[in-house]
Design an enzyme around this catalytic site. Sequence first.
Site, PDB file in Angstrom:
ATOM      1  N   LYS A 185       0.894  -1.286   0.035  1.00 50.06           N
ATOM      2  CA  LYS A 185       0.014  -0.191  -0.007  1.00 50.06           C
ATOM      3  C   LYS A 185       0.840   1.223   0.083  1.00 50.06           C
ATOM      4  O   LYS A 185       0.514   2.254  -0.548  1.00 50.06           O
ATOM      5  CB  LYS A 185      -0.979  -0.237   1.154  1.00 50.06           C
ATOM      6  N   ASP A 202       5.532   0.690  10.763  1.00 53.67           N
ATOM      7  CA  ASP A 202       5.006  -0.502  11.153  1.00 53.67           C
ATOM      8  C   ASP A 202       5.742  -0.929  12.582  1.00 53.67           C
ATOM      9  O   ASP A 202       6.848  -0.700  12.788  1.00 53.67           O
ATOM     10  CB  ASP A 202       5.379  -1.612  10.056  1.00 53.67           C
ATOM     11  N   GLY A 234       2.155   1.961  16.631  1.00 52.22           N
ATOM     12  CA  GLY A 234       1.270   2.868  16.043  1.00 52.22           C
ATOM     13  C   GLY A 234       0.307   3.567  17.144  1.00 52.22           C
ATOM     14  O   GLY A 234      -0.136   4.392  16.881  1.00 52.22           O
ATOM     15  N   CYS A 306      -8.383  -7.163   6.231  1.00 47.92           N
ATOM     16  CA  CYS A 306      -8.403  -8.341   5.145  1.00 47.92           C
ATOM     17  C   CYS A 306      -9.041  -9.277   5.948  1.00 47.92           C
ATOM     18  O   CYS A 306      -8.980 -10.726   5.820  1.00 47.92           O
ATOM     19  CB  CYS A 306      -7.119  -8.722   4.454  1.00 47.92           C
TER      20      CYS A 306
END
Length: 318
Positions: A185, A202, A234, A306
């Site tokens: 992405k 990340d 994050g 997902c």
Amino acid sequence: AATAPRIPPTRLALHHFDVSYSLQLKDLWPSVRAGLLCEQKYGALLNNFSPVDHVAQELELQNATDFVSEAPKKAQRSQRGAAAEEAGREESRAQEGSGEGRTVTQAETMTQAEMSPPLHASISSNIKCYTFPRGDITRFRPARPDTLGLLDYYLMDAASLLPVLALNVQPDDFVLDLCAAPGGKTLALLQTGVCGHLAANDVSISRTKRLYQILHSYVPKEIRETVSVTSCDGRDWEQLEGGTFHKVLVDVPCTTDRHSVMEDDNNIFHRRRTKERQMLPMLQLQLLMAGILATKPGGEVVYSTCSLSPLQNEYVIE
């Protein structure tokens, strides 16, 4: 005492999905189940930093199409079809009624559909991702380097592009990819060519290394140097750069449904990861909140997974 037989995590995942998704999706579940268990089909995201015209021609000769540019055409055809059906119903009702009132003709309804805002207004024409038609199991060749050593396309699940397209990046936007690795992405965001600044983060150091590898393989040095790559939790982003970004992508860790039913390696349905799996919705909520706090007033956040699980999607948002 005999030990209980070890059940593979893929079987545990499929049993879990059979129980939960059959209730959620009802009659649709058998076809969705079959799709999850089929071999994964990839899309080829063209690399705009490499000469791509000949690559596009090569793929089109193999009957692959750019689903990003095709989507608005399909949407427009669908709009026209729906408008024609509505016009037919209006005419039938007018004929059956007293004749009073205004009848909407098919031509008028079609014109209304054509004048409505296009569904593809937010899609960047710079992003091109080729896929083979449904039922065509042709595989893409491995990516090839150009004269500068940059690979010509990146193979990824085409659905993974949808959050990037939904983010609708505009020229000079400051963009944050909060859970960026392995990097597909992030690469797609760079393909728009309009990011004013891109931060890719990340929490996993090993996965961040993979992100660096992808950037090195696909992106020229002068562009790579404009991307800020970090490896921090994050959930703590507000403490680093709160209220900074116009657009934030929060593509959270999830049960990764297809991987869970196909691969035993690193499977979150492994019994030793039960607690981790149960805590996913809380982690996802915390990451979403961090993404919101990282956004400027009036900015936009896209949340994606997902997974088909409502617990990881609708319930987190609500």
